[in-house]
Structure formats: C-alpha cells, structure tokens
Scaffold this motif. Structure first.
Motif, PDB file in Angstrom:
ATOM      1  N   ALA A 143       0.823  -1.208   0.000  1.00  0.00           N
ATOM      2  CA  ALA A 143       0.000   0.000   0.000  1.00  0.00           C
ATOM      3  C   ALA A 143       0.856   1.257   0.000  1.00  0.00           C
ATOM      4  CB  ALA A 143      -0.916  -0.009   1.222  1.00  0.00           C
ATOM      5  N   GLN A 144       0.184   2.365  -0.250  1.00  0.00           N
ATOM      6  CA  GLN A 144       0.818   3.673  -0.240  1.00  0.00           C
ATOM      7  C   GLN A 144       0.266   4.453   0.949  1.00  0.00           C
ATOM      8  OE1 GLN A 144      -0.247   6.140  -3.566  1.00  0.00           O
ATOM      9  NE2 GLN A 144       1.151   7.770  -2.982  1.00  0.00           N
ATOM     10  N   LEU A 145       1.147   5.001   1.778  1.00  0.00           N
ATOM     11  CA  LEU A 145       0.730   5.818   2.909  1.00  0.00           C
ATOM     12  C   LEU A 145       0.350   7.196   2.395  1.00  0.00           C
ATOM     13  CD1 LEU A 145       0.431   5.977   6.012  1.00  0.00           C
ATOM     14  CD2 LEU A 145       2.772   6.875   6.058  1.00  0.00           C
ATOM     15  N   LEU A 146      -0.867   7.634   2.693  1.00  0.00           N
ATOM     16  CA  LEU A 146      -1.370   8.908   2.189  1.00  0.00           C
ATOM     17  C   LEU A 146      -1.336  10.009   3.246  1.00  0.00           C
ATOM     18  CD1 LEU A 146      -4.403   7.508   0.165  1.00  0.00           C
ATOM     19  CD2 LEU A 146      -2.087   7.993  -0.646  1.00  0.00           C
ATOM     20  N   THR A 147      -1.027   9.638   4.477  1.00  0.00           N
ATOM     21  CA  THR A 147      -0.880  10.599   5.571  1.00  0.00           C
ATOM     22  C   THR A 147       0.548  10.482   6.101  1.00  0.00           C
ATOM     23  OG1 THR A 147      -1.854   8.949   7.038  1.00  0.00           O
ATOM     24  CG2 THR A 147      -3.319  10.696   6.252  1.00  0.00           C
ATOM     25  N   PRO A 148       1.475  11.217   5.518  1.00  0.00           N
ATOM     26  CA  PRO A 148       2.897  11.027   5.809  1.00  0.00           C
ATOM     27  C   PRO A 148       3.299  11.261   7.266  1.00  0.00           C
ATOM     28  CG  PRO A 148       2.557  12.939   4.392  1.00  0.00           C
ATOM     29  CD  PRO A 148       1.241  12.264   4.526  1.00  0.00           C
ATOM     30  N   ASN A 149       2.518  11.991   8.035  1.00  0.00           N
ATOM     31  CA  ASN A 149       2.871  12.255   9.427  1.00  0.00           C
ATOM     32  C   ASN A 149       2.323  11.195  10.383  1.00  0.00           C
ATOM     33  OD1 ASN A 149       4.195  14.601   8.668  1.00  0.00           O
ATOM     34  ND2 ASN A 149       2.343  15.830   8.840  1.00  0.00           N
TER      35      ASN A 149
ATOM     36  N   GLY B 205      -8.001   0.322  -5.343  1.00  0.00           N
ATOM     37  CA  GLY B 205      -7.433   1.470  -6.029  1.00  0.00           C
ATOM     38  C   GLY B 205      -8.088   2.797  -5.721  1.00  0.00           C
ATOM     39  N   LYS B 206      -8.928   2.856  -4.726  1.00  0.00           N
ATOM     40  CA  LYS B 206      -9.597   4.119  -4.365  1.00  0.00           C
ATOM     41  C   LYS B 206      -8.567   5.059  -3.745  1.00  0.00           C
ATOM     42  CE  LYS B 206     -13.596   2.543  -5.552  1.00  0.00           C
ATOM     43  NZ  LYS B 206     -14.923   2.708  -5.049  1.00  0.00           N
ATOM     44  N   ARG B 207      -8.658   6.331  -4.112  1.00  0.00           N
ATOM     45  CA  ARG B 207      -7.755   7.347  -3.586  1.00  0.00           C
ATOM     46  C   ARG B 207      -8.600   8.516  -3.074  1.00  0.00           C
ATOM     47  NH1 ARG B 207      -4.957   3.511  -4.433  1.00  0.00           N
ATOM     48  NH2 ARG B 207      -2.846   3.455  -5.251  1.00  0.00           N
ATOM     49  N   PRO B 208      -8.544   8.785  -1.775  1.00  0.00           N
ATOM     50  CA  PRO B 208      -9.339   9.880  -1.218  1.00  0.00           C
ATOM     51  C   PRO B 208      -8.771  11.246  -1.602  1.00  0.00           C
ATOM     52  CG  PRO B 208      -7.938   8.931   0.466  1.00  0.00           C
ATOM     53  CD  PRO B 208      -7.777   8.075  -0.766  1.00  0.00           C
ATOM     54  N   ASP B 209      -9.631  12.268  -1.514  1.00  0.00           N
ATOM     55  CA  ASP B 209      -9.182  13.623  -1.837  1.00  0.00           C
ATOM     56  C   ASP B 209      -8.482  14.250  -0.630  1.00  0.00           C
ATOM     57  OD1 ASP B 209     -11.192  14.495  -0.078  1.00  0.00           O
ATOM     58  OD2 ASP B 209     -12.543  15.104  -1.696  1.00  0.00           O
ATOM     59  N   GLN B 210      -7.926  15.426  -0.840  1.00  0.00           N
ATOM     60  CA  GLN B 210      -7.146  16.093   0.197  1.00  0.00           C
ATOM     61  C   GLN B 210      -7.997  16.467   1.409  1.00  0.00           C
ATOM     62  OE1 GLN B 210      -3.778  16.279   0.246  1.00  0.00           O
ATOM     63  NE2 GLN B 210      -4.161  16.901   2.355  1.00  0.00           N
ATOM     64  N   ALA B 211      -9.263  16.811   1.202  1.00  0.00           N
ATOM     65  CA  ALA B 211     -10.133  17.164   2.332  1.00  0.00           C
ATOM     66  C   ALA B 211     -10.298  15.977   3.272  1.00  0.00           C
ATOM     67  CB  ALA B 211     -11.490  17.642   1.820  1.00  0.00           C
ATOM     68  N   LEU B 212     -10.490  14.793   2.720  1.00  0.00           N
ATOM     69  CA  LEU B 212     -10.615  13.593   3.542  1.00  0.00           C
ATOM     70  C   LEU B 212      -9.312  13.305   4.271  1.00  0.00           C
ATOM     71  CD1 LEU B 212     -12.458  10.362   2.678  1.00  0.00           C
ATOM     72  CD2 LEU B 212     -10.172  10.250   3.631  1.00  0.00           C
ATOM     73  N   LEU B 213      -8.199  13.442   3.582  1.00  0.00           N
ATOM     74  CA  LEU B 213      -6.896  13.193   4.208  1.00  0.00           C
ATOM     75  C   LEU B 213      -6.616  14.189   5.329  1.00  0.00           C
ATOM     76  CD1 LEU B 213      -4.774  12.364   1.044  1.00  0.00           C
ATOM     77  CD2 LEU B 213      -5.684  10.767   2.747  1.00  0.00           C
ATOM     78  N   SER B 214      -6.975  15.440   5.134  1.00  0.00           N
ATOM     79  CA  SER B 214      -6.785  16.454   6.175  1.00  0.00           C
ATOM     80  C   SER B 214      -7.632  16.137   7.401  1.00  0.00           C
ATOM     81  CB  SER B 214      -7.146  17.841   5.642  1.00  0.00           C
ATOM     82  OG  SER B 214      -6.261  18.224   4.624  1.00  0.00           O
ATOM     83  N   LEU B 215      -8.862  15.706   7.181  1.00  0.00           N
ATOM     84  CA  LEU B 215      -9.735  15.326   8.294  1.00  0.00           C
ATOM     85  C   LEU B 215      -9.135  14.159   9.067  1.00  0.00           C
ATOM     86  CD1 LEU B 215     -12.415  15.645   9.819  1.00  0.00           C
ATOM     87  CD2 LEU B 215     -13.473  14.156   8.087  1.00  0.00           C
ATOM     88  N   ALA B 216      -8.628  13.171   8.354  1.00  0.00           N
ATOM     89  CA  ALA B 216      -8.012  12.013   9.010  1.00  0.00           C
ATOM     90  C   ALA B 216      -6.782  12.441   9.815  1.00  0.00           C
ATOM     91  CB  ALA B 216      -7.637  10.959   7.982  1.00  0.00           C
ATOM     92  N   GLN B 217      -5.970  13.306   9.254  1.00  0.00           N
ATOM     93  CA  GLN B 217      -4.767  13.757   9.957  1.00  0.00           C
ATOM     94  C   GLN B 217      -5.128  14.491  11.246  1.00  0.00           C
ATOM     95  OE1 GLN B 217      -2.703  15.833   6.734  1.00  0.00           O
ATOM     96  NE2 GLN B 217      -1.168  14.216   6.738  1.00  0.00           N
ATOM     97  N   THR B 218      -6.171  15.316  11.220  1.00  0.00           N
ATOM     98  CA  THR B 218      -6.565  16.030  12.434  1.00  0.00           C
ATOM     99  C   THR B 218      -7.079  15.069  13.502  1.00  0.00           C
ATOM    100  OG1 THR B 218      -8.830  16.472  11.691  1.00  0.00           O
ATOM    101  CG2 THR B 218      -7.145  18.137  11.174  1.00  0.00           C
TER     102      THR B 218
END
Length: 115
Positions: A12-18, A73-86
């Motif tokens: 897999a690819q990590l989409l939340t680098p922090n 192969g689903k890739r979430p958008d930046q808004a979803l990734l930002s929500l997950a990071q918070t």
C-alpha cells in the motif's frame, strides 16, 4: 502488527505522511457500509473499505480506529486526508480487492470480529 507492517503486507501507499506507523494494531474489519461498522463492529483498529467519502473518517474516529485502508485502487481527496490527519488516523491505499487485503492481513495474524 504495526501500521508499517500493514503497508508492507498490502503493498500500500501511505497517504498521511505524518502518521505514526509504529502503532500496534491487533484487529481489523472490512466494510463499505458505515452503518454496519457502527452497528456491529467493536474494538477494531483498522478499517478496510472502498467507500471514499468523509463519513469513513468520521466513522473510524467514532469507533476509535487508528488506520483506514482504501481498497480497489480508491484514492481519497485532500479534504478527507486532512480530516483524518486532524483525528490522528493513518490512511493508506492499495490496489488489492477487499477480500484479498483482508485475507492477507488475516494470514499475518490480524484478527477481527463483530460484537
């Protein structure tokens, strides 16, 4: 199993680098229906899903999950990734189907179940 081991197992690819990839996880569930996750899943740390919307993060957060794996192969958008990071939730994506991803994690010792 750690989040980094999940990444490796699922190619897999990590989409939340922090994200803290050394967090230990012992349980997982796979579902595209967040209502089922809310109704039946208990004490799961990883959510595997093909559903790609903010409700996935909100559900994972409510259930105290630490990792979301988007399958097929689903890739979430930046808004979803930002929500997950918070919320402190690691997000990754794999091209594997949910069946295959769940099977590989099960074979490596990750377990799941419903209440």
């Amino acid at each position: 199993m750690t989040i980094s081991q999940i990444l490796e197992t699922l190619n897999a690819q990590l989409l939340t680098p922090n994200a803290d990839c050394e967090r230990e996880v012992h349980t997982a569930c796979g579902s595209d229906m967040m209502s089922d996750v809310l109704a039946y899943v208990k004490d799961q740390a990883v959510l595997l899903t093909g559903l790609n919307n903010p409700q996935v993060v909100r559900t994972a957060d409510m259930m105290d999950m630490v990792c979301i794996v988007f399958v097929r192969g689903k890739r979430p958008d930046q808004a979803l990734l930002s929500l997950a990071q918070t919320r402190g939730i690691a997000v990754m994506a794999t091209d594997l189907t949910m069946f295959t991803a769940c099977g590989l994690l099960y074979a490596k010792g990750l377990r799941g179940g419903v209440d």
